[in-house]
Every structure is written in structure tokens, then in C-alpha cells.
Design a protein around this motif. Structure first.
Motif, mmCIF file in Angstrom:
data_model
loop_
_atom_site.group_PDB
_atom_site.id
_atom_site.type_symbol
_atom_site.label_atom_id
_atom_site.label_comp_id
_atom_site.label_asym_id
_atom_site.label_seq_id
_atom_site.Cartn_x
_atom_site.Cartn_y
_atom_site.Cartn_z
ATOM 1 N N VAL A 55 0.727 -1.282 0.171
ATOM 2 C CA VAL A 55 0.038 0.027 -0.110
ATOM 3 C C VAL A 55 0.713 1.255 -0.042
ATOM 4 O O VAL A 55 0.631 2.088 -0.783
ATOM 5 C CB VAL A 55 -0.851 -0.100 1.216
ATOM 6 C CG1 VAL A 55 -1.711 1.183 1.142
ATOM 7 C CG2 VAL A 55 -2.012 -1.224 0.883
ATOM 8 N N LEU A 56 2.046 1.322 0.668
ATOM 9 C CA LEU A 56 2.774 2.303 0.793
ATOM 10 C C LEU A 56 3.358 2.502 -0.520
ATOM 11 O O LEU A 56 3.520 3.617 -1.024
ATOM 12 C CB LEU A 56 3.977 2.240 1.722
ATOM 13 C CG LEU A 56 3.546 2.353 3.072
ATOM 14 C CD1 LEU A 56 4.540 1.793 4.185
ATOM 15 C CD2 LEU A 56 3.163 3.726 3.545
ATOM 16 N N VAL A 57 3.800 1.506 -1.199
ATOM 17 C CA VAL A 57 4.319 1.557 -2.850
ATOM 18 C C VAL A 57 3.324 2.308 -3.427
ATOM 19 O O VAL A 57 3.659 3.111 -4.433
ATOM 20 C CB VAL A 57 4.876 0.558 -3.249
ATOM 21 C CG1 VAL A 57 5.210 0.593 -4.611
ATOM 22 C CG2 VAL A 57 5.846 0.021 -2.474
ATOM 23 N N THR A 58 2.039 1.883 -3.532
ATOM 24 C CA THR A 58 1.221 2.496 -4.487
ATOM 25 C C THR A 58 0.900 3.838 -4.207
ATOM 26 O O THR A 58 0.501 4.516 -5.008
ATOM 27 C CB THR A 58 -0.204 1.534 -4.256
ATOM 28 O OG1 THR A 58 -0.693 2.027 -2.667
ATOM 29 C CG2 THR A 58 -0.202 0.213 -4.559
ATOM 30 N N LEU A 59 1.274 4.463 -3.171
ATOM 31 C CA LEU A 59 1.094 5.953 -2.656
ATOM 32 C C LEU A 59 2.005 6.652 -3.623
ATOM 33 O O LEU A 59 2.049 7.951 -3.427
ATOM 34 C CB LEU A 59 0.963 5.953 -1.244
ATOM 35 C CG LEU A 59 -0.123 5.597 -0.388
ATOM 36 C CD1 LEU A 59 0.174 5.871 0.998
ATOM 37 C CD2 LEU A 59 -1.375 5.935 -1.068
ATOM 38 N N LEU A 60 3.235 5.995 -4.136
ATOM 39 C CA LEU A 60 4.334 6.457 -4.646
ATOM 40 C C LEU A 60 3.998 6.721 -6.063
ATOM 41 O O LEU A 60 4.686 7.218 -6.909
ATOM 42 C CB LEU A 60 5.409 5.896 -4.247
ATOM 43 C CG LEU A 60 6.039 5.990 -2.938
ATOM 44 C CD1 LEU A 60 7.267 5.067 -2.791
ATOM 45 C CD2 LEU A 60 6.304 7.389 -2.278
ATOM 46 N N LEU A 61 3.019 5.835 -6.597
ATOM 47 C CA LEU A 61 2.813 5.704 -7.908
ATOM 48 C C LEU A 61 1.614 6.742 -8.610
ATOM 49 O O LEU A 61 0.954 7.533 -7.406
ATOM 50 C CB LEU A 61 2.256 4.134 -8.304
ATOM 51 C CG LEU A 61 3.081 3.209 -8.044
ATOM 52 C CD1 LEU A 61 1.972 1.819 -8.117
ATOM 53 C CD2 LEU A 61 4.220 2.959 -8.698
ATOM 54 N N PRO A 62 1.741 7.115 -9.826
ATOM 55 C CA PRO A 62 0.767 7.978 -10.421
ATOM 56 C C PRO A 62 -0.491 7.555 -10.004
ATOM 57 O O PRO A 62 -0.916 6.464 -9.944
ATOM 58 C CB PRO A 62 0.969 8.188 -11.711
ATOM 59 C CG PRO A 62 2.552 7.854 -11.800
ATOM 60 C CD PRO A 62 2.651 6.475 -10.720
ATOM 61 N N ALA A 63 -1.591 8.448 -9.683
ATOM 62 C CA ALA A 63 -2.890 8.496 -9.299
ATOM 63 C C ALA A 63 -3.583 7.620 -10.480
ATOM 64 O O ALA A 63 -4.483 6.564 -9.947
ATOM 65 C CB ALA A 63 -3.562 9.648 -9.218
ATOM 66 N N ASP A 64 -3.154 7.792 -11.630
ATOM 67 C CA ASP A 64 -3.901 6.963 -12.737
ATOM 68 C C ASP A 64 -3.354 5.546 -12.798
ATOM 69 O O ASP A 64 -3.903 4.997 -14.032
ATOM 70 C CB ASP A 64 -4.093 7.748 -13.980
ATOM 71 C CG ASP A 64 -2.868 8.313 -14.540
ATOM 72 O OD1 ASP A 64 -1.672 8.048 -13.733
ATOM 73 O OD2 ASP A 64 -2.558 8.714 -15.522
ATOM 74 N N ALA A 65 -2.554 5.019 -12.466
ATOM 75 C CA ALA A 65 -1.524 3.960 -12.715
ATOM 76 C C ALA A 65 -2.304 2.898 -11.929
ATOM 77 O O ALA A 65 -1.895 2.113 -11.042
ATOM 78 C CB ALA A 65 -0.160 4.015 -12.197
ATOM 79 N N VAL A 66 -3.498 2.652 -12.508
ATOM 80 C CA VAL A 66 -4.308 1.807 -11.755
ATOM 81 C C VAL A 66 -3.654 0.344 -12.195
ATOM 82 O O VAL A 66 -4.035 -0.687 -11.054
ATOM 83 C CB VAL A 66 -6.022 1.555 -12.495
ATOM 84 C CG1 VAL A 66 -6.655 0.583 -11.910
ATOM 85 C CG2 VAL A 66 -6.529 3.020 -12.455
ATOM 86 N N ASN A 67 -3.281 -0.075 -13.204
ATOM 87 C CA ASN A 67 -3.059 -1.363 -13.342
ATOM 88 C C ASN A 67 -1.653 -1.922 -12.581
ATOM 89 O O ASN A 67 -1.394 -3.027 -12.169
ATOM 90 C CB ASN A 67 -2.398 -1.713 -14.873
ATOM 91 C CG ASN A 67 -3.866 -1.806 -15.730
ATOM 92 O OD1 ASN A 67 -4.990 -2.158 -15.268
ATOM 93 N ND2 ASN A 67 -3.757 -1.592 -17.049
ATOM 94 N N ARG A 68 -0.770 -0.676 -12.399
ATOM 95 C CA ARG A 68 0.415 -1.103 -11.749
ATOM 96 C C ARG A 68 -0.144 -1.096 -10.270
ATOM 97 O O ARG A 68 0.457 -2.030 -9.476
ATOM 98 C CB ARG A 68 1.502 0.375 -11.880
ATOM 99 C CG ARG A 68 2.271 -0.207 -13.372
ATOM 100 C CD ARG A 68 3.365 1.081 -13.140
ATOM 101 N NE ARG A 68 2.656 2.148 -13.475
ATOM 102 C CZ ARG A 68 3.554 3.326 -13.522
ATOM 103 N NH1 ARG A 68 4.928 3.373 -13.122
ATOM 104 N NH2 ARG A 68 2.902 4.567 -14.075
ATOM 105 N N ARG A 69 -0.840 -0.040 -9.606
ATOM 106 C CA ARG A 69 -1.304 -0.469 -8.408
ATOM 107 C C ARG A 69 -1.877 -1.811 -8.211
ATOM 108 O O ARG A 69 -1.678 -2.340 -6.839
ATOM 109 C CB ARG A 69 -2.304 0.831 -8.188
ATOM 110 C CG ARG A 69 -2.067 2.197 -7.979
ATOM 111 C CD ARG A 69 -2.960 3.253 -7.903
ATOM 112 N NE ARG A 69 -3.709 2.990 -6.756
ATOM 113 C CZ ARG A 69 -4.916 3.382 -6.648
ATOM 114 N NH1 ARG A 69 -5.871 3.696 -7.723
ATOM 115 N NH2 ARG A 69 -5.659 3.115 -5.670
ATOM 116 N N LEU A 70 -2.721 -2.220 -8.881
ATOM 117 C CA LEU A 70 -3.311 -3.411 -8.866
ATOM 118 C C LEU A 70 -2.293 -4.601 -8.673
ATOM 119 O O LEU A 70 -2.412 -5.551 -7.990
ATOM 120 C CB LEU A 70 -4.337 -3.690 -9.896
ATOM 121 C CG LEU A 70 -4.998 -5.362 -9.790
ATOM 122 C CD1 LEU A 70 -5.650 -5.217 -8.747
ATOM 123 C CD2 LEU A 70 -5.734 -5.616 -11.372
#
Length: 761
Positions: free
Chosen positions: A476-491
Motif C-alpha cells: 500500500v505504501l508503494v502504491t502511494l508513490l505511483l501516479p494516481a492514474d496507474a491503476v494497473n500497476r497499483r493492482l
């Protein structure tokens, strides 16, 4: 209504569900695919463990019960001695008297034991490796599981060790007697420990069922060197949390006496199939060959490693924590576990700060959600147990009376998981309507992190929480560093972070059920809650768009279907015969006889025998004086009561000393004596040369008294002109009762025939 805003776009509901299902299936596959080795047949190489060869020993000794003081017990001991001598081991029988004041209910008990001991000397010994099991059983049980599996494992392991190169260290086979009567054989062995053994490692083998994973559920400390050996053994299964939980239970094994004597080692057992535990159905044909092979492979490999290890270094290994992961056992120092708990709390604290600063959640929302997480987890454990509890209220006979477990627990296990998961899902969905997703996730993570920190004083507790949840928090901490629209990478990141929680959690849920439904279902409910928390980031999109009402109804329906299905597959006549307690007591003073049971009637058959309400029967069962027993009138058998012979009777200064001989003319394997506290107080006592604990209500049971009985010496303060005593003997063959015919659809667990008489001396 949400009072915070999640700034990142939500994950699509469909792909989140797909990811969640995928990792849960991966966890299920990791838990069940490598579950046990293939049993080896008798043609297997001489230096490997063969379940078929081990089972031949079990078939031989577990054809009948092996109760101390019976001919079948003696025959089993003779067979074990012969089998070890044929292997070329130096074999002897250690005789002695064991004594205990414990038990449930508490009662003083003694046994004449005969431990079978065999040795092969090492080439350059630094100590001794002991392969241990017990060969006695309870009344009425042939004991293929408890402890036939231990006997088969030790004998086949001994044979395989002898087929290889001569080991460095001495190897001992120790087959103890009197375990079921209070760990008495191991007590005799431990108190006479020879200094010549040197540093000693015991591999103890046990069972509380007839199937399942052979788990090393406790070990001594320091344990670093022990874990080095166990980790290198195939199919080894161990977890520090299991040891923590076992220590909280009333059960015990010979391992207790070994550790108190200063030995190091492992205690390993199977626990699934608990419905067969201590029952007449614990037969060789019902014992899992897969479990036998796994226990044997692990013991043989571990024994080989320890046989060539410098045992003088046992105390240098440190105090380590062990966890089972998909690739095997993982062990690490205690400070690593504590550091992991601190790291988890720090990571969660960072996540909370970030979420609060971004206004994704408020501190109050997170704290309230965390508190609710703890409460809901506890409720999930209770709800997981509820289906089995309800089933027992409807059909008490479904539960085998010793372990209170059904023959076919599978549908109940599914019902337990669904009940726990349904509660968690409904509560989380309802909470999601009121707080934003980040508050829900942070609250759950915070609850787990605080519990892990509180668990650090207890080895294994913190690791159980940290290992599945820390990767999810980091993700979850890593996803906060990703761009808001990087849905696939967050998943992708969240899926990878939740994968350890799914893999470890699903396995923990399944393993919990090895402990049965009474203890295992609540444990499984807790692990369902932990797995839910570890995978919560993937649940969140599903929670947001799910109907709470339909989810609750669906969960209730599925639980009901599983519970009803469980009732159908476990119905009377659809399984092995149902079990019931039945005891017979003959009071020779008044010529009356009584049927009794610690449980109420569970069938029309027992209802016809146990016609009176449960009350204590202290004159018939003095070692259970305070226990309420269902009972009813029984036919009077022509049985001779125990005999008491006064060998010596002296009095001086208000004290009286008696030397008695207590025996059973009918050859019962147990005798007992109780002093009437209204007539005298016992200040000193010895039984067969063993010192007993004096008291105002002194009494004992003694097993294997032999045809000549036992000598009892009592030192008393006299309160009356005559000393009142009650004597009993106990056997296990109900066929001596006139007209007794057990039904074909029932088996009697631990059948007992008690003959009592009162006398004045």
C-alpha cells in the motif's frame, strides 16, 4: 457518508475480485498440493523409512488394547523386546513404580511400569539421541494412532538407522509404559537418568487422532541446533505459535518429564481424525499411511543429522522462532521477530500519517476502525465454532465423546470458514458505507500491528501476525508513490503484497482444523480474520459496491446448507458406529449394581440403561467422587471384590500404623483404596514402596498390581474406634455382566467394570 476522500481512483471491482480469487486459490494450492509423502512399500531400500514396514509392527501390537496389568499389555511388551533384539539392539526392560497426584479429575495414581529400552553405541559419542513413544493404551482402545504410530515410527526408524553407517552418537529407543495413567513410565525413566547418556536429545512421537500432518508442536530451548536439524528434514512441520497454544491446553505427553529431567528435543504428533482418539475404532486399518510416512521421514532424517552432531553444543544454539512457509521451515532469532513487529508498527504508522495528511482518513476513523477490527475478529472466532455447537445441541451423539468431534468434519469446517468470512465481510461492508476505504485498511493494519507488538513476549505470536500483513502494508505504501492514474500497476503491487497473506493464511486456516472443531474452528476463525486483513486492499472495491443485506443472507444460507449437509453425512448409521461411555459398578456390600456414564444418554439403547438423573456416585466411583454421572440399575454380576489383608497393625501415642496387602482375586488390572476421613486422617503413606501424598480424604488407584497385589503402609491419627476404608478394582470387559449385549451400531468407549466393598479395620 464518507468524511474523507481517497485521492487515487478506485481499483475496478471485477479485476480486484479476479486478483483476490487468484491469490486465495494460490494459497489453497500451496497448502494442499505438497501435503504428505507417498507411503513407501516393503520393497523400499533398507536405509529409507517404509510406512508398510512400520505398519506391520502396528498391526501386531494394535490388535487389542494394551492396558497395564493385562495379558495383552505383556504380550505387546514381549513383541517390542523381540523386534528390537532381532534388529541387533541391546535391549532391556526397566521396571519401577510411577506415581502422580494430577489428572482430571485429580486423583493419586500409581502404576508398575516396564519401559522397553534398546541401545546401539556410537563410534565417538558426544551424547545420546532417543527415539521415544509409549506402548500402553486406555481401556477398550487398540491404540493404532495413540500411540501405535509412535511405535511404528520408532521401530522402523531404528531399523533404517541400523542399516546405515555406524552413527557418531549413541542411539536409544525408549518405549515407555504407563503414559495414559499419568506419564508414569517416562517419570520412572527420567528420575533414574544415567549420567552416561551425556547431552540427550529426545524425539517423542504421539497422536491425538489417526490422520493429518505430523507436526512438531513443541521443542526445548535453546533450540537453534535442533531447528537446524529439523529444517533439513523432509516434510518437517513446526511453528512456534503451536507450542504457545499447546502449553495453554490441559493435554500433556511424556515430553513433559523428559524436559524436566534436562533433556532437549522435539514433541511431534498427528491430531486429525480425533473422533477415533481413545476409542475402540482406533484400529490399524483406520490409521493414515501418509501420516505415518511423513512422521517417519521426518524422524529418520532428523535422527540421522543429530546422530552425527556434536551434542555438547546444544546449549549454544540460541532461542529461535520457527514458522512454516511454502518452501519449508523458516527459523530466525527472537530479536528478528521483535524487530519485525516494530517494523510493522512503524510501517503502519507511516501509512496512517500519509493518509491523514492527504485527508484520505481522519485519526478518529482509523482508531475506531481498528478497535472494531479486534472485536470483529473475536466474534469471527466465536461464529466459526457456532455451527458445530448448534449441531451438537440437535444431535449430541454426532460427537465422539472423548474429543467431542464428528467422524466427517469437512462440511462443518466449510461452515466455520463461511460464517467467519461472512461476518467480516458484512461488518466491513457496513463500515465502508461510513468511512473511506483508506480508513478501513489503516484501521485493520493498525489493529494487527498493535496486537503483534503486544505478542512479542510470546515466541511465535508476533511472527504469525507480521509475516502475512507486513508485505500488504509495504504494498500500500508503494502504491502511494505511483501516479494516481496507474491503476494497473497499483493492482499488480497490491496483489503481490496480499499474496503472502493469502498463502500463509489459507494454510493456517486448514492446519487449525487438525486440532478439531472444538479448538480448531475458533482458531480457523481468527486466521480467516487475519487473512481478510492482509488482503483487505483487494476487498475494498468489492465492499464498496456490495449489498449488505444480500451478503448477509447469502452467508447465512451457505452456512445453513453446510451445517445441514454435515448433519446428513454424519447422521446415525452413515458413519462408523457412534460411541458412548458406559461403566458398570457392583457394590458387593448390598448386592446392587449400577450402569453409569459421565455423559447423558445419546441413543435409545443408553436411554434404557441410564434411567436416573446425573448425580455423584462417590461410593461406586470414589476417584470421581464429585462428578455427576448419569446412571441406572444394572444386573448383578457374580464378581469377587478386592481383598485386603492386614499384615501389621501397631498403635502408639494416638497414632496408628497399618501395613496392608491389597489385591484383586479376579485379576483386575487396577485396584484402589480410599480412607473414610471421618474415621482417620492419613499423615503418611507408601504404596508398593512409592511415597504417596497424605491427606484427610486419602485414596488412590494403582495399575498393574500383579497377582500378589500391592503393599500399602498408612500412618494415621485415629478419629474413631474403627478405621473405615473402601476398596475397588477395575477392569474393562463388560461381557461379564449378565445379559449384556452391545448394539451393533454402537461402540463403548473406555468400558469399565468396577467392583467395590467397604470394610472396617
Amino acid at each position: 457518508m464518507d468524511t474523507g476522500v481517497d485521492h487515487a481512483p478506485s481499483l475496478p471491482r471485477g479485476v480486484s475480485l479476479l486478483a483476490l480469487v487468484s491469490i486465495l486459490l494460490a494459497g489453497l494450492a500451496a497448502a494442499i498440493l505438497p501435503s504428505s509423502p507417498t507411503p513407501a512399500d516393503s520393497a523400499a531400500p533398507a536405509d529409507v523409512f517404509s510406512a508398510e514396514r512400520a505398519a506391520a509392527h502396528i498391526d501386531e501390537v494394535a490388535s487389542t488394547p494394551r492396558v497395564p496389568g493385562t495379558p495383552d499389555h505383556t504380550a505387546a511388551r514381549d513383541y517390542l523386546v523381540s523386534a528390537l533384539e532381532e534388529l541387533g539392539w541391546r535391549t532391556s526392560v526397566q521396571s519401577g513404580v510411577g506415581w502422580t497426584t494430577g489428572g482430571d479429575p485429580p486423583v493419586q495414581r500409581g502404576t508398575r511400569v516396564g519401559n522397553v529400552i534398546a541401545m546401539i553405541p556410537g563410534s565417538d559419542p558426544t551424547g545420546t539421541v532417543v527415539l521415544a513413544a509409549h506402548y500402553d493404551t486406555v481401556l477398550g482402545s487398540p491404540g493404532a494412532g495413540d500411540d501405535g504410530i509412535g511405535l511404528g515410527t520408532t521401530l522402523e526408524t531404528a531399523r533404517a538407522l541400523g542399516a546405515g553407517p555406524r552413527p557418531r552418537n549413541d542411539i536409544m529407543v525408549l518405549l515407555t509404559d504407563g503414559e495414559e495413567n499419568g506419564l508414569l513410565g517416562s517419570q520412572v525413566f527420567s528420575r533414574s537418568r544415567s549420567p552416561a547418556l551425556g547431552p540427550t536429545v529426545v524425539l517423542n512421537h504421539e497422536a491425538r487422532g489417526n490422520a493429518g500432518t505430523a507436526t512438531t508442536f513443541r521443542m526445548t530451548s535453546p533450540n537453534g541446533l535442533l531447528l537446524d536439524a529439523l529444517t533439513r528434514s523432509p516434510w518437517a512441520d513446526a511453528d512456534s505459535l503451536t507450542q504457545l497454544l499447546f502449553e495453554a491446553l490441559p493435554n500433556d505427553t511424556d515430553f513433559r518429564n523428559f524436559t524436566e529431567a534436562g533433556f532437549s528435543g522435539f514433541d511431534t504428533a498427528i491430531a486429525a481424525g480425533a473422533a477415533y482418539y481413545h476409542s475402540p475404532l482406533d484400529t490399524p486399518d483406520r490409521l493414515s499411511r501418509e501420516s505415518l510416512q511423513q512422521m517417519g521421514d521426518t524422524s529418520l532424517s532428523t535422527a540421522r543429522i543429530l546422530a552425527d552432531t556434536d551434542l555438547m553444543t546444544l546449549d549454544d544454539g540460541g532461542d529461535e522462532v520457527v514458522s512454516l512457509v511454502p518452501w519449508g521451515l523458516l527459523h530466525y532469532p527472537r530479536w528478528v521477530e521483535i524487530a519485525g513487529a516494530v517494523l510493522l508498527l512503524v510501517a503502519v504508522a507511516v501509512l496512517v500519517v500519509v493518509r491523514v495528511r492527504r485527508r484520505d482518513a481522519t485519526p478518529l476513523q482509523i482508531l475506531a476502525t481498528g478497535a472494531l477490527t479486534v472485536v470483529t475478529g473475536a466474534l469471527a472466532a466465536a461464529l466459526a465454532w457456532l455451527p458445530w455447537w448448534l449441531a451438537q445441541q440437535v444431535s449430541p451423539g454426532m460427537a465422539a465423546p472423548v474429543a467431542e468431534e464428528p467422524y466427517r468434519p469437512g462440511p462443518f469446517q466449510i461452515a466455520a470458514v463461511v460464517a467467519a468470512l461472512g461476518l467480516l465481510f458484512v461488518v466491513a461492508a457496513a463500515l465502508r458505507r461510513r468511512v473511506p476505504g483508506p480508513a478501513l485498511t489503516c484501521g485493520a493494519f493498525l489493529a494487527v500491528a498493535l496486537l503483534a507488538l503486544l505478542g512479542t513476549p510470546f515466541p511465535g505470536a508476533a511472527s504469525t501476525l507480521v509475516l502475512p500483513v507486513l508485505p500488504a502494508v509495504v504494498a500500500v505504501l508503494v502504491t502511494l508513490l505511483l501516479p494516481a492514474d496507474a491503476v494497473n500497476r497499483r493492482l499488480a503491487v497490491l496483489t503481490l503484497g496480499a499474496l503472502p497473506g493469502a498463502v500463509l493464511g489459507v494454510r493456517a486456516i486448514l492446519v487449525s482444523f487438525d486440532a478439531g472443531l472444538v479448538a480448531g474452528a475458533p482458531g480457523a476463525g481468527i486466521f480467516v480474520a487475519l487473512t481478510f486483513a492482509a488482503t483487505l486492499p483487494l476487498w475494498e472495491p468489492i465492499l464498496r459496491e456490495t449489498s449488505i443485506r444480500w451478503s448477509a443472507l447469502g452467508a447465512l444460507l451457505l452456512v445453513a446448507v453446510c451445517t445441514v449437509t454435515a448433519g446428513v453425512v454424519n447422521r446415525d448409521g452413515a458413519t462408523d458406529p457412534r460411541q458412548e461411555y458406559l461403566w458398570y459398578a457392583l457394590d458387593t456390600d448390598n448386592g446392587s449394581a449400577t450402569w453409569a456414564s459421565p455423559h447423558g444418554p445419546r441413543s435409545a439403547w443408553s436411554e434404557a440403561l441410564l434411567t436416573a438423573s446425573a448425580t455423584p456416585l462417590p461410593e461406586l466411583f470414589p476417584w470421581r467422587a464429585d462428578e455427576s454421572l448419569s446412571h441406572g440399575a444394572a444386573p448383578v454380576a457374580d464378581l469377587v471384590p478386592p481383598d485386603v489383608e492386614v499384615l501389621e497393625d501397631t498403635s502408639a501415642g494416638g497414632a496408628r500404623e497399618l501395613r496392608l496387602r491389597l489385591s484383586s482375586p479376579r485379576g483386575a488390572p487396577a485396584v484402589g483404596l480410599w480412607v473414610d476421613g471421618a474415621t482417620a486422617t492419613v499423615h503418611g503413606a507408601t504404596v508398593d514402596g512409592q511415597r504417596a501424598e497424605p491427606s484427610s480424604d486419602f485414596g488412590f488407584m494403582f495399575w498393574a498390581p500383579g497377582p500378589n497385589g500391592i503393599e500399602v503402609t498408612l500412618t494415621l491419627s485415629v478419629l474413631s474406634d474403627r478405621l473405615g476404608v473402601r476398596v475397588s478394582d477395575l477392569s474393562g470387559d463388560l461381557s461379564v455382566v449378565p445379559g449384556y449385549e452391545p448394539p451393533t451400531d454402537r461402540v463403548v468407549v473406555q468400558p469399565s467394570v468396577v467392583v467395590t466393598r467397604a470394610l472396617e479395620i
